[in-house]
Design a protein around this motif. Sequence first.
Motif, PDB file in Angstrom:
ATOM      1  N   PHE A 182      76.854  24.542 -19.138  1.00  6.14           N
ATOM      2  CA  PHE A 182      76.076  24.195 -19.073  1.00  6.14           C
ATOM      3  C   PHE A 182      76.193  23.421 -17.106  1.00  6.14           C
ATOM      4  N   LEU A 183      76.736  23.131 -17.242  1.00  9.19           N
ATOM      5  CA  LEU A 183      77.644  22.186 -15.886  1.00  9.19           C
ATOM      6  C   LEU A 183      78.009  23.064 -15.004  1.00  9.19           C
ATOM      7  N   VAL A 184      78.465  23.548 -15.270  1.00 13.23           N
ATOM      8  CA  VAL A 184      78.796  25.412 -14.189  1.00 13.23           C
ATOM      9  C   VAL A 184      78.255  25.620 -13.769  1.00 13.23           C
ATOM     10  N   ARG A 185      77.052  26.294 -14.208  1.00 14.40           N
ATOM     11  CA  ARG A 185      76.397  26.674 -14.006  1.00 14.40           C
ATOM     12  C   ARG A 185      75.029  26.096 -13.505  1.00 14.40           C
ATOM     13  N   GLY A 186      74.273  24.706 -14.187  1.00 18.45           N
ATOM     14  CA  GLY A 186      73.576  23.461 -13.401  1.00 18.45           C
ATOM     15  C   GLY A 186      74.421  23.426 -11.881  1.00 18.45           C
ATOM     16  N   GLY A 187      75.684  22.914 -11.958  1.00 17.61           N
ATOM     17  CA  GLY A 187      76.006  22.729 -10.772  1.00 17.61           C
ATOM     18  C   GLY A 187      75.947  23.374  -9.647  1.00 17.61           C
ATOM     19  N   ALA A 188      75.895  25.055 -10.313  1.00 18.65           N
ATOM     20  CA  ALA A 188      75.454  26.776  -9.043  1.00 18.65           C
ATOM     21  C   ALA A 188      74.466  26.406  -9.165  1.00 18.65           C
ATOM     22  N   LEU A 189      73.548  26.047  -9.591  1.00 15.56           N
ATOM     23  CA  LEU A 189      72.209  26.138  -9.030  1.00 15.56           C
ATOM     24  C   LEU A 189      71.613  24.758  -8.350  1.00 15.56           C
ATOM     25  N   ARG A 190      71.975  23.706  -8.578  1.00 21.61           N
ATOM     26  CA  ARG A 190      71.878  22.609  -7.843  1.00 21.61           C
ATOM     27  C   ARG A 190      72.626  22.456  -6.708  1.00 21.61           C
ATOM     28  N   PHE A 191      73.673  22.421  -6.290  1.00 22.57           N
ATOM     29  CA  PHE A 191      74.822  22.407  -5.182  1.00 22.57           C
ATOM     30  C   PHE A 191      75.400  24.359  -5.007  1.00 22.57           C
ATOM     31  N   GLY A 192      74.375  25.101  -5.014  1.00 18.18           N
ATOM     32  CA  GLY A 192      75.172  26.506  -4.532  1.00 18.18           C
ATOM     33  C   GLY A 192      76.467  27.322  -4.562  1.00 18.18           C
ATOM     34  N   TRP A 193      76.956  26.668  -5.727  1.00 15.95           N
ATOM     35  CA  TRP A 193      78.587  26.716  -5.816  1.00 15.95           C
ATOM     36  C   TRP A 193      78.347  28.245  -6.163  1.00 15.95           C
TER      37      TRP A 193
END
Length: 210
Positions: A182-193
């Motif tokens: 969730f942190l990896v996917r959430g970070g991707a959604l929030r910060f565009g990783w």
Amino acid sequence: MNPIALLDYAGVAVFAATGALAASRKELDIIGFLFLASVTGIGGGTLRDVILNLPVFWVANSGYVLICAVVAVLVFFSAHRFESRYKLLLWLDAIGLAAFSVMGAAKGLAITGSPVVSVVMGVLTATFGGILRDLLAGEPSVLLRPEIYVTAALAGAAIFTLGDLAGLPALASSVLGFAAAFLVRGGALRFGWSFPAYKSRPGRRPEDIP
């Protein structure tokens, strides 16, 4: 109910909600909601069980289909209350992906004892339902979005598997795997990783080949 089973039910419900939300964006009728919710909720687990040569989980326990149906009906009558349904869909998808990455890995490890199979089953279980949803709803595929997606499922499945192999309790391994995904996917959604994309280059002309 053990934590793996809870994640299984939660993952089905959340993924079913994303399928129903996709149906709301396409302004489908209640049958469309039921169909997309069910395909999304049980699609990944169905592929996993077929590959592992197991009885398909929702055939053995029809409660999973009922969960999808209840979620579809609830979303049908409440989707209009959400201003940004696509944004909600993406975040619910992140929760479902995290839950299914752990559930798929747990089942793969329990059946085969192979860490490699465990991780692969976690990734397939977590991603296939979303792929089917986007394909059937005519939405841009999650696999074609620029930010990280499959890697999040890979992280969750790998962390769960490593925790289990290290002898951690099932709850601890599940929480760690879920949090990682969730942190990896959430970070991707929030910060565009995202990873660097491939850049095509002109090929060699026939006359340049010796």
